[in-house]
Scaffold this active site. Structure first.
Site, mmCIF file in Angstrom:
data_model
loop_
_atom_site.group_PDB
_atom_site.id
_atom_site.type_symbol
_atom_site.label_atom_id
_atom_site.label_comp_id
_atom_site.label_asym_id
_atom_site.label_seq_id
_atom_site.Cartn_x
_atom_site.Cartn_y
_atom_site.Cartn_z
ATOM 1 N N ASN A 165 -7.692 14.369 -47.422
ATOM 2 C CA ASN A 165 -8.165 14.194 -46.045
ATOM 3 C C ASN A 165 -7.119 14.784 -45.091
ATOM 4 O O ASN A 165 -6.011 14.275 -44.983
ATOM 5 C CB ASN A 165 -8.354 12.687 -45.807
ATOM 6 C CG ASN A 165 -8.779 12.360 -44.390
ATOM 7 O OD1 ASN A 165 -8.718 13.206 -43.495
ATOM 8 N ND2 ASN A 165 -9.200 11.130 -44.174
ATOM 9 N N CYS A 217 -9.488 12.303 -36.692
ATOM 10 C CA CYS A 217 -10.283 13.141 -37.595
ATOM 11 C C CYS A 217 -11.486 13.778 -36.891
ATOM 12 O O CYS A 217 -12.145 14.655 -37.450
ATOM 13 C CB CYS A 217 -10.728 12.343 -38.811
ATOM 14 S SG CYS A 217 -9.365 11.523 -39.628
ATOM 15 N N HIS A 230 -16.462 15.849 -42.101
ATOM 16 C CA HIS A 230 -15.066 15.474 -42.323
ATOM 17 C C HIS A 230 -14.856 15.033 -43.777
ATOM 18 O O HIS A 230 -15.599 14.204 -44.304
ATOM 19 C CB HIS A 230 -14.695 14.349 -41.343
ATOM 20 C CG HIS A 230 -13.356 13.777 -41.608
ATOM 21 N ND1 HIS A 230 -12.246 14.549 -41.852
ATOM 22 C CD2 HIS A 230 -12.929 12.478 -41.672
ATOM 23 C CE1 HIS A 230 -11.198 13.777 -42.061
ATOM 24 N NE2 HIS A 230 -11.593 12.514 -41.960
HETATM 25 O O1 UT7 Z 1 -10.489 9.903 -41.852
HETATM 26 C C1 UT7 Z 1 -10.938 8.600 -42.081
HETATM 27 C C2 UT7 Z 1 -9.999 8.065 -43.077
HETATM 28 N N1 UT7 Z 1 -10.314 6.932 -43.837
HETATM 29 C C3 UT7 Z 1 -11.304 6.789 -44.723
HETATM 30 O O2 UT7 Z 1 -12.216 7.558 -44.860
HETATM 31 C C4 UT7 Z 1 -11.211 5.571 -45.574
HETATM 32 C C5 UT7 Z 1 -12.523 5.022 -46.010
HETATM 33 N N2 UT7 Z 1 -12.317 4.032 -47.065
HETATM 34 C C6 UT7 Z 1 -12.155 4.383 -48.344
HETATM 35 O O3 UT7 Z 1 -12.270 5.533 -48.682
HETATM 36 C C7 UT7 Z 1 -11.889 3.283 -49.349
HETATM 37 O O4 UT7 Z 1 -11.936 2.033 -48.708
HETATM 38 C C8 UT7 Z 1 -10.512 3.471 -50.060
HETATM 39 C C9 UT7 Z 1 -10.563 4.666 -50.983
HETATM 40 C C10 UT7 Z 1 -9.403 3.639 -49.036
HETATM 41 C C11 UT7 Z 1 -10.194 2.225 -50.921
HETATM 42 O O5 UT7 Z 1 -11.242 1.966 -51.819
HETATM 43 P P1 UT7 Z 1 -11.763 0.471 -52.001
HETATM 44 O O6 UT7 Z 1 -12.802 0.522 -53.044
HETATM 45 O O7 UT7 Z 1 -12.151 -0.022 -50.650
HETATM 46 O O8 UT7 Z 1 -10.486 -0.250 -52.574
HETATM 47 P P2 UT7 Z 1 -9.707 -1.523 -52.019
HETATM 48 O O9 UT7 Z 1 -8.933 -1.180 -50.798
HETATM 49 O O10 UT7 Z 1 -10.661 -2.684 -51.952
HETATM 50 O O11 UT7 Z 1 -8.688 -1.802 -53.190
HETATM 51 C C12 UT7 Z 1 -9.146 -2.165 -54.492
HETATM 52 C C13 UT7 Z 1 -7.943 -2.352 -55.377
HETATM 53 C C14 UT7 Z 1 -6.869 -3.264 -54.809
HETATM 54 O O12 UT7 Z 1 -6.349 -4.022 -55.871
HETATM 55 P P3 UT7 Z 1 -6.816 -5.551 -56.119
HETATM 56 O O13 UT7 Z 1 -6.446 -6.270 -54.861
HETATM 57 O O14 UT7 Z 1 -8.299 -5.469 -56.352
HETATM 58 O O15 UT7 Z 1 -6.033 -5.947 -57.326
HETATM 59 C C15 UT7 Z 1 -5.804 -2.310 -54.322
HETATM 60 O O16 UT7 Z 1 -4.507 -2.903 -54.335
HETATM 61 O O17 UT7 Z 1 -7.287 -1.085 -55.609
HETATM 62 C C16 UT7 Z 1 -5.878 -1.220 -55.340
HETATM 63 N N3 UT7 Z 1 -5.356 0.046 -54.873
HETATM 64 C C17 UT7 Z 1 -4.914 1.028 -55.692
HETATM 65 N N4 UT7 Z 1 -4.783 1.089 -57.013
HETATM 66 C C18 UT7 Z 1 -4.305 2.218 -57.540
HETATM 67 C C19 UT7 Z 1 -5.287 0.487 -53.582
HETATM 68 N N5 UT7 Z 1 -4.776 1.732 -53.572
HETATM 69 C C20 UT7 Z 1 -4.553 2.090 -54.852
HETATM 70 C C21 UT7 Z 1 -4.046 3.245 -55.455
HETATM 71 N N6 UT7 Z 1 -3.936 3.270 -56.823
HETATM 72 N N7 UT7 Z 1 -3.676 4.315 -54.758
#
Ligand code: UT7
Length: 321
Positions: free
Chosen positions: A278, A111, A248
């Protein structure tokens, strides 16, 4: 001598996929994706190639710059998802554009790819080696996603952006910083093909992008404000002197956090992630073209470009438009 962006362009695949569309094929929802990321939809390639999207973006940039492909001395493409392993995206672009005098190669900095390519172009121009350089950032990331992994596939989109850069006495890039931290590369990765030569036994498994979202989030909110502050200081400016921050487009919460840490209002941070997702190396140049075409860039404006991502890698530049 400075390196000035004298033309921009961008191209997105025609197929638009909303969060609602995704919720019909996997266990996710518009509410989850929008509230965590700010993304509402993304463009996904169906019959488009990355070389085709990049060529469309490049032609717009060349037209605005007032030069033709034969005038190009160099083509640099930031990408991790070229159509082929060989030849490079930059060489395919050279062929498509008929840029017969250019030297062409790709830069893999995920990125931060467009920023690294732009900073490389800047070094060549300031050294006096080349004059007219096409810098492209683009991805078809949807082919590298595991469509059974809802935590990554909903975040990314496809598209390409381009900028033509040339030497200029007055306007252009004032300063840049860049960095890498290979020791933390595991938080955002995509394995290569396994070796299958006659002397090793490996299963043929398709490699996909995998990410520790929270670690990438922490890295971004720590590193990006520092990179921006460092490059702005290096240019002899203050954060309050900057008119626009084009960073980004990974997650609206990251952009809001950068804005808060820099004490710069969100109005100075244009975004397009709501409708693009993204696009990795494509994200910054597509946004740059978007604000350029909307007439938001005025001669003399001071602009920050910043990227961060897998590697880990990050880069920021300040320029006078
Ligand atoms: O170019 C660089 C690229 N990367 C980034 O910029 C990523 C930076 N990170 C983020 O933006 C965030 O960490 C995410 C958006 C990827 C995730 O958000 P989060 O608040 O860190 O969520 P999490 O990974 O802790 O997941 C929370 C919950 C989980 O369920 P449980 O275990 O709490 O029951 C996941 O299984 O959300 C669930 N989950 C979803 N639910 C619905 C994960 N993906 C999804 C989804 N739809 N697509």
């Amino acid at each position: 001598m400075k390196t000035r962006i004298c033309g921009t362009g961008s191209a997105l695949p025609k197929r638009v996929v909303s969060n609602e569309d995704l919720s019909k094929i996997m266990d996710t929802s518009d509410e989850w994706i929008k509230s965590r990321t700010g993304i509402a939809a993304r463009h996904l390639a169906t019959d488009e190639t990355l070389a085709g999207l990049s060529a469309a973006a490049a032609l717009q940039a060349l037209e605005e710059a007032g030069i033709c492909a034969k005038d190009l001395d160099m083509i640099l493409a930031g990408t991790i998802s070229a159509d082929n392993i060989l030849p490079s995206l930059a060489c395919e672009l050279q062929r498509e554009l008929g840029a017969v005098h250019a030297v062409a190669f790709d830069i893999n900095a995920a990125c931060a790819g467009f920023l690294f390519a732009l900073q490389t172009a800047d070094a060549y121009i300031r050294s006096g080696q080349y004059r007219n350089i096409l810098v492209v950032g683009g991805e078809i990331l949807s082919k590298l996603m595991d469509w059974n992994d809802r935590s990554t596939c909903v975040l990314f989109g496809d598209g390409a952006g381009a900028a033509v850069v040339c030497p200029d006495e007055n306007c252009g890039i004032l300063s840049s910083v860049q960095g890498s931290d290979g020791a933390k590369g595991g938080v955002l990765s995509c394995c290569g093909r396994k070796n299958n030569n006659p002397y090793v036994k490996n299963s043929i498994k398709l490699p996909f992008v995998s990410m520790d979202g929270q670690e990438v989030y922490k890295f971004a909110v720590r590193t990006v404000p520092k990179a921006i502050t460092d490059t702005v200081e290096k240019a002899g400016l203050a954060i309050s002197d900057i008119d626009l921050f084009l960073i980004h487009q990974a997650n609206i919460r990251i952009i809001e956090s950068v804005s808060k840490r820099l004490k710069a209002p969100m109005e100075k941070f244009p975004t397009n992630l709501a409708f693009c997702g993204n696009i990795s190396a494509g994200s910054v140049p597509i946004l740059l073209d978007d604000v350029n075409r909307r007439g938001l860039l005025h001669k003399g404006d001071k602009i920050v470009l910043a990227g961060f991502g897998a590697g880990l890698t990050w880069g920021a530049s300040v320029l006078v438009w």
